[in-house]
Scaffold this active site. Structure first.
Site, mmCIF file in Angstrom:
data_model
loop_
_atom_site.group_PDB
_atom_site.id
_atom_site.type_symbol
_atom_site.label_atom_id
_atom_site.label_comp_id
_atom_site.label_asym_id
_atom_site.label_seq_id
_atom_site.Cartn_x
_atom_site.Cartn_y
_atom_site.Cartn_z
ATOM 1 N N GLU A 143 45.892 40.523 45.682
ATOM 2 C CA GLU A 143 45.746 39.050 45.554
ATOM 3 C C GLU A 143 47.526 38.647 45.111
ATOM 4 O O GLU A 143 47.839 37.374 45.899
ATOM 5 C CB GLU A 143 45.351 38.753 44.338
ATOM 6 C CG GLU A 143 45.250 37.319 43.971
ATOM 7 C CD GLU A 143 44.223 36.989 42.738
ATOM 8 O OE1 GLU A 143 43.178 37.072 42.695
ATOM 9 O OE2 GLU A 143 44.770 36.129 41.687
ATOM 10 N N SER A 192 45.331 39.704 37.998
ATOM 11 C CA SER A 192 44.501 40.436 38.833
ATOM 12 C C SER A 192 45.401 40.918 40.032
ATOM 13 O O SER A 192 45.921 39.982 40.886
ATOM 14 C CB SER A 192 43.370 39.674 39.793
ATOM 15 O OG SER A 192 42.560 39.189 38.694
ATOM 16 N N ARG A 198 40.860 32.159 46.630
ATOM 17 C CA ARG A 198 42.176 32.640 46.431
ATOM 18 C C ARG A 198 43.154 32.565 47.440
ATOM 19 O O ARG A 198 44.009 33.413 47.946
ATOM 20 C CB ARG A 198 42.475 34.259 45.953
ATOM 21 C CG ARG A 198 41.483 34.363 44.774
ATOM 22 C CD ARG A 198 41.744 33.510 43.275
ATOM 23 N NE ARG A 198 41.303 33.885 42.443
ATOM 24 C CZ ARG A 198 40.084 33.237 41.786
ATOM 25 N NH1 ARG A 198 39.722 32.116 42.701
ATOM 26 N NH2 ARG A 198 39.535 33.684 40.679
HETATM 27 P P1 FAD Z 1 54.902 32.517 41.327
HETATM 28 O O1 FAD Z 1 54.294 33.718 40.756
HETATM 29 O O2 FAD Z 1 56.038 32.155 40.840
HETATM 30 O O3 FAD Z 1 54.730 32.309 42.730
HETATM 31 C C1 FAD Z 1 53.430 32.743 43.513
HETATM 32 C C2 FAD Z 1 53.566 32.300 44.946
HETATM 33 O O4 FAD Z 1 53.554 31.043 45.099
HETATM 34 C C3 FAD Z 1 55.133 32.812 45.660
HETATM 35 O O5 FAD Z 1 54.824 33.127 46.906
HETATM 36 C C4 FAD Z 1 56.057 31.551 45.687
HETATM 37 O O6 FAD Z 1 56.666 31.616 46.598
HETATM 38 C C5 FAD Z 1 54.717 30.395 45.680
HETATM 39 N N1 FAD Z 1 55.263 29.433 45.177
HETATM 40 C C6 FAD Z 1 55.236 29.166 43.853
HETATM 41 N N2 FAD Z 1 55.836 27.728 43.334
HETATM 42 C C7 FAD Z 1 55.767 27.219 44.816
HETATM 43 C C8 FAD Z 1 56.054 25.744 45.181
HETATM 44 N N3 FAD Z 1 56.271 24.936 44.318
HETATM 45 N N4 FAD Z 1 55.906 25.508 46.444
HETATM 46 C C9 FAD Z 1 55.668 26.579 47.270
HETATM 47 N N5 FAD Z 1 55.522 27.846 47.024
HETATM 48 C C10 FAD Z 1 55.296 28.104 45.754
HETATM 49 N N6 FAD Z 1 45.364 33.245 38.831
HETATM 50 C C11 FAD Z 1 44.263 32.714 39.111
HETATM 51 O O7 FAD Z 1 44.050 32.092 40.286
HETATM 52 N N7 FAD Z 1 43.304 32.721 38.426
HETATM 53 C C12 FAD Z 1 43.329 33.132 36.998
HETATM 54 O O8 FAD Z 1 42.585 33.185 36.033
HETATM 55 C C13 FAD Z 1 44.829 33.956 36.656
HETATM 56 N N8 FAD Z 1 45.015 34.507 35.648
HETATM 57 C C14 FAD Z 1 46.166 35.273 35.350
HETATM 58 C C15 FAD Z 1 46.382 35.961 34.034
HETATM 59 C C16 FAD Z 1 47.515 36.346 33.958
HETATM 60 C C17 FAD Z 1 47.700 37.302 32.493
HETATM 61 C C18 FAD Z 1 48.591 36.536 35.019
HETATM 62 C C19 FAD Z 1 49.837 37.265 34.616
HETATM 63 C C20 FAD Z 1 48.464 35.787 36.054
HETATM 64 C C21 FAD Z 1 47.000 35.181 36.373
HETATM 65 N N9 FAD Z 1 46.882 34.535 37.723
HETATM 66 C C22 FAD Z 1 45.585 33.764 37.828
HETATM 67 C C23 FAD Z 1 48.030 34.464 38.574
HETATM 68 C C24 FAD Z 1 48.959 33.532 38.602
HETATM 69 O O9 FAD Z 1 49.176 33.065 37.078
HETATM 70 C C25 FAD Z 1 48.728 32.248 39.495
HETATM 71 O O10 FAD Z 1 48.663 32.519 40.884
HETATM 72 C C26 FAD Z 1 49.781 31.238 39.264
HETATM 73 O O11 FAD Z 1 49.193 29.970 40.035
HETATM 74 C C27 FAD Z 1 50.978 31.595 39.726
HETATM 75 O O12 FAD Z 1 52.136 30.693 39.445
HETATM 76 P P2 FAD Z 1 53.448 30.922 39.240
HETATM 77 O O13 FAD Z 1 54.241 29.577 39.042
HETATM 78 O O14 FAD Z 1 53.802 31.982 38.550
HETATM 79 O O15 FAD Z 1 53.694 31.306 40.745
HETATM 80 P P1 NAP Z 2 34.463 39.006 34.597
HETATM 81 O O1 NAP Z 2 33.774 37.954 33.814
HETATM 82 O O2 NAP Z 2 34.639 40.338 34.135
HETATM 83 O O3 NAP Z 2 33.706 39.056 36.323
HETATM 84 C C1 NAP Z 2 34.185 39.943 37.025
HETATM 85 C C2 NAP Z 2 34.266 39.307 38.370
HETATM 86 O O4 NAP Z 2 32.988 38.945 38.784
HETATM 87 C C3 NAP Z 2 35.177 38.043 38.552
HETATM 88 O O5 NAP Z 2 36.324 38.407 39.157
HETATM 89 C C4 NAP Z 2 34.470 37.033 38.993
HETATM 90 O O6 NAP Z 2 34.981 36.374 40.278
HETATM 91 C C5 NAP Z 2 32.948 37.508 39.209
HETATM 92 N N1 NAP Z 2 31.872 36.750 38.665
HETATM 93 C C6 NAP Z 2 31.687 36.849 37.370
HETATM 94 N N2 NAP Z 2 30.589 36.120 37.151
HETATM 95 C C7 NAP Z 2 30.470 35.238 38.070
HETATM 96 C C8 NAP Z 2 29.543 34.197 38.542
HETATM 97 N N3 NAP Z 2 28.535 33.558 37.468
HETATM 98 N N4 NAP Z 2 29.490 33.631 39.873
HETATM 99 C C9 NAP Z 2 30.374 34.322 40.785
HETATM 100 N N5 NAP Z 2 31.242 35.466 40.535
HETATM 101 C C10 NAP Z 2 31.363 35.635 38.994
HETATM 102 O O7 NAP Z 2 36.044 38.353 35.012
HETATM 103 P P2 NAP Z 2 37.431 38.485 34.079
HETATM 104 O O8 NAP Z 2 38.161 39.466 34.450
HETATM 105 O O9 NAP Z 2 36.976 38.437 32.649
HETATM 106 O O10 NAP Z 2 37.914 36.957 34.517
HETATM 107 C C11 NAP Z 2 37.138 35.981 34.366
HETATM 108 C C12 NAP Z 2 37.862 34.912 35.113
HETATM 109 O O11 NAP Z 2 39.274 34.590 34.815
HETATM 110 C C13 NAP Z 2 37.604 35.053 36.586
HETATM 111 O O12 NAP Z 2 37.015 34.037 37.188
HETATM 112 C C14 NAP Z 2 38.646 35.384 37.091
HETATM 113 O O13 NAP Z 2 38.917 35.201 38.416
HETATM 114 C C15 NAP Z 2 39.688 34.893 36.171
HETATM 115 N N6 NAP Z 2 40.853 35.810 36.298
HETATM 116 C C16 NAP Z 2 41.597 35.684 37.170
HETATM 117 C C17 NAP Z 2 42.994 36.532 37.157
HETATM 118 C C18 NAP Z 2 43.986 36.380 38.477
HETATM 119 O O14 NAP Z 2 45.136 36.958 38.388
HETATM 120 N N7 NAP Z 2 43.429 35.879 39.481
HETATM 121 C C19 NAP Z 2 43.161 36.886 36.164
HETATM 122 C C20 NAP Z 2 42.324 37.116 35.075
HETATM 123 C C21 NAP Z 2 41.100 36.318 35.061
HETATM 124 P P3 NAP Z 2 36.095 35.409 40.497
HETATM 125 O O15 NAP Z 2 37.399 36.303 40.100
HETATM 126 O O16 NAP Z 2 35.861 34.990 41.657
HETATM 127 O O17 NAP Z 2 35.847 34.145 39.707
#
Ligand code: FAD
Ligand code: NAP
Length: 335
Positions: free
Chosen positions: A320, A224, A153
């Site tokens: 995050e 998250s 991340r």
């Molecule tokens: P924004 O929120 O608009 O921006 C995020 C940051 O990036 C800001 O600092 C912004 O300045 C910068 N930025 C945006 N675009 C650019 C660009 N073109 N150039 C330079 N800087 C830029 N994230 C995960 O990693 N895994 C997940 O599974 C995941 N699940 C999610 C589920 C939900 C329901 C929600 C709401 C969010 C989730 N996220 C997850 C977080 C998010 O969706 C991601 O981080 C996504 O990449 C953000 O994209 P955005 O366009 O909305 O970025």
């Molecule tokens: P989950 O399955 O309940 O698991 C909880 C956490 O355990 C996750 O965050 C994941 O880490 C870790 N995990 C589970 N299985 C793993 C494995 N086999 N090896 C390594 N790490 C493991 O998680 P969840 O909330 O349902 O989310 C599912 C996936 O979607 C995850 O990968 C999570 O990162 C992603 N997600 C991300 C966001 C966001 O905003 N960043 C929001 C929703 C979901 P990791 O997070 O490192 O994968």
């Protein structure tokens, strides 16, 4: 003043001085050259505005997907404003595998490299070939994936190069030798399926996510709120002795990832509410806006979570998401 409510998935009612929509490299170059304070956003799904922002907010809008291939790989280019999920869906519908584990992640392709989006054992890093950017002087640069220092991340865009570059498009490389990634336990049952396709995994991930995560259209959130902490072997052993049911995932260099959602849940914080902000009942890592939250509700709740988890586990969990104050990015501690 311009309202940002529809441009942040927390659905917070905050303002900025001006909103500009960016559709081309020329728009990005001009935006970079503006001397006024500015923030660029995509879908606003990984940010928290803590108050009105005293500057311009640029929103990426350039869209498009191009796909080429050679004998061994598909080469994909996506413009920054393309929705990430639309890119994944487009690939899956063409039978191109490799990105399906990242289905239904909100936001834009331009933001994907920033925190190296990841889910279900796959990260943007695993697919990235290059990232096209415009620097502060308006120069166009093509960065190789290996330049970006992608990590859990994080990337140079969030650290070393903070706010230096605007990402205008991304390039992916997807091997024609597709290997399904089914290591996360909710995907294990797919291992039994004969003739598994990227589309089947894509559909399963959509189902899992729709059941577990709040849809920002109905319940504001930014996914998250916190990262999972990664701790040393010594710290892990101490914790595991105290909490023998603690889930963990071994990482390189003898480190251990502990799910922050489990820790928050273990502190009995699920459902805890401050004003209009709540720890989501189905996934404690998510803070939701129940409809009437103001930024300070979310800040107070995030601080309460951080403090409670630290008192119980002696681990400080870190946000995050990126947090913005009136003059730019801030940390939770500064608020
Ligand atoms: P924004 O929120 O608009 O921006 C995020 C940051 O990036 C800001 O600092 C912004 O300045 C910068 N930025 C945006 N675009 C650019 C660009 N073109 N150039 C330079 N800087 C830029 N994230 C995960 O990693 N895994 C997940 O599974 C995941 N699940 C999610 C589920 C939900 C329901 C929600 C709401 C969010 C989730 N996220 C997850 C977080 C998010 O969706 C991601 O981080 C996504 O990449 C953000 O994209 P955005 O366009 O909305 O970025
Ligand atoms: P989950 O399955 O309940 O698991 C909880 C956490 O355990 C996750 O965050 C994941 O880490 C870790 N995990 C589970 N299985 C793993 C494995 N086999 N090896 C390594 N790490 C493991 O998680 P969840 O909330 O349902 O989310 C599912 C996936 O979607 C995850 O990968 C999570 O990162 C992603 N997600 C991300 C966001 C966001 O905003 N960043 C929001 C929703 C979901 P990791 O997070 O490192 O994968």
């Amino acid at each position: 003043m311009k309202n940002l409510k529809q441009f942040n998935t927390f659905n917070l009612d905050v303002n900025c001085q001006e909103i500009v929509f960016l559709n081309s490299d020329e728009d990005y170059i001009n935006f970079q050259k503006t001397s006024s304070p500015k923030i660029l956003i995509g879908g606003g799904s990984d940010i928290l505005f803590t108050c009105d922002y005293h500057g311009i907010v640029g929103i990426t809008q350039n869209k498009g997907i191009e796909i080429a291939e050679d004998d061994s790989v598909y080469k994909v280019k996506a413009e920054a404003g393309t929705k990430w999920h639309e890119l994944v869906e487009n690939l899956v519908n063409r039978g191109i595998g490799g990105a399906e584990n990242l289905a239904l992640i909100p936001g834009t392709c331009g933001a994907a490299p920033i925190q190296n989006i990841g889910a279900y054992g796959l990260e943007f890093d695993n697919l990235c070939d290059y990232v096209n950017v415009v620097d502060k002087n308006g120069n166009k640069i093509k960065l190789k994936a290996s330049d970006c220092n992608f990590g859990y991340r994080t990337s140079n865009f969030k650290t070393l190069w903070i706010d230096n570059y605007i990402i205008t498009s991304i390039g992916l490389k997807l091997s024609k030798k597709w290997v399904p990634l089914l290591d996360y336990s909710p995907l294990n049952n797919l291992k039994k399926i004969p003739n598994l396709t990227p589309k089947l995994i894509f559909d399963e991930i959509i189902k899992l996510r729709m059941n577990k995560l709040p849809d920002p259209k109905y319940l504001g959130n930014a996914g998250s709120f916190f990262k999972n902490p990664v701790v040393s072997y010594e710290q892990f052993c101490k914790l595991r002795t105290q909490y023998n049911d603690m889930p963990y995932y071994e990482q390189p260099h003898n480190q251990f990832k502990i799910p922050a959602g489990w820790m928050i849940d273990r502190c009995n914080l699920k459902g805890v509410t401050i004003g209009g902000a709540q720890v989501y009942e189905h996934q404690a890592l998510v803070i939701v806006n129940k409809g009437n939250a103001i930024p300070s509700d979310i800040i107070k709740l995030a601080k309460h979570i951080t403090k409670t988890v630290e008192q119980k586990f002696n681990i400080r969990i870190e946000p995050e998401i990126r947090i913005y104050g009136s003059n730019g990015e801030v940390t939770l501690e500064q608020l």
